[in-house]
Design a protein around this motif. Sequence first.
Motif, PDB file in Angstrom:
ATOM      1  N   CYS A 107      94.464  -9.079  85.347  1.00  0.00           N
ATOM      2  CA  CYS A 107      92.964  -8.694  85.419  1.00  0.00           C
ATOM      3  C   CYS A 107      92.119 -10.193  85.754  1.00  0.00           C
ATOM      4  N   GLY A 126      89.470 -10.779  81.339  1.00  0.00           N
ATOM      5  CA  GLY A 126      89.228 -10.612  79.687  1.00  0.00           C
ATOM      6  C   GLY A 126      89.473  -9.173  79.322  1.00  0.00           C
ATOM      7  N   THR A 127      90.230  -8.322  80.237  1.00  0.00           N
ATOM      8  CA  THR A 127      90.258  -6.801  79.573  1.00  0.00           C
ATOM      9  C   THR A 127      91.755  -6.532  79.526  1.00  0.00           C
ATOM     10  N   CYS A 128      92.666  -6.658  80.277  1.00  0.00           N
ATOM     11  CA  CYS A 128      94.151  -6.150  80.358  1.00  0.00           C
ATOM     12  C   CYS A 128      94.886  -6.918  79.084  1.00  0.00           C
ATOM     13  N   ARG A 129      94.548  -8.038  78.710  1.00  0.00           N
ATOM     14  CA  ARG A 129      95.350  -8.744  77.852  1.00  0.00           C
ATOM     15  C   ARG A 129      96.828  -9.312  78.214  1.00  0.00           C
ATOM     16  N   SER A 178      89.973  -8.186  69.229  1.00  0.00           N
ATOM     17  CA  SER A 178      89.348  -7.700  68.073  1.00  0.00           C
ATOM     18  C   SER A 178      88.854  -8.748  67.281  1.00  0.00           C
ATOM     19  N   TRP A 229      82.056 -10.172  75.184  1.00  0.00           N
ATOM     20  CA  TRP A 229      83.284  -9.357  74.433  1.00  0.00           C
ATOM     21  C   TRP A 229      84.448  -9.446  75.069  1.00  0.00           C
ATOM     22  N   PRO A 230      85.316 -10.491  75.000  1.00  0.00           N
ATOM     23  CA  PRO A 230      86.721 -10.589  75.695  1.00  0.00           C
ATOM     24  C   PRO A 230      87.331  -9.560  74.783  1.00  0.00           C
ATOM     25  N   GLY A 231      88.666  -9.118  75.502  1.00  0.00           N
ATOM     26  CA  GLY A 231      89.230  -7.945  74.976  1.00  0.00           C
ATOM     27  C   GLY A 231      90.246  -8.467  73.800  1.00  0.00           C
TER      28      GLY A 231
END
Length: 90
Positions: free
Chosen positions: A38, A41-44, A65, A61-63
């Motif tokens: 991606c 920063g969302t798909c990891r 926790s 807020w990148p993906g």
Amino acid sequence: MKTFRLQIDGRETDIAAHSDTSLFASMTRAGVAWPVSCRNGTCRTCIARLLQGQVRYEIPWPGLSPEEKDEGYCLPCVARPMSDVVIARA
Ligand code: FES
């Protein structure tokens, strides 16, 4: 802009990592292949272990926790170096 050293664990070559671009962009510029999809920063797909150094994120807020951040994971597609950095494939 500052330039730091990016090292990938197990490789002997340092990569110039600019503070205003992502670690992934620096790796690409140096011809280093790294898994990516991606680039936002969302798909990891690009997830890495941050073994040394500090990074910052341009997105709020990148993906990851909070626990993953505390455990030293980072997302090179959106992580920008704040110091010399050593990463490893997660
Ligand atoms: S490539 Fe999707 S989070 Fe990095």
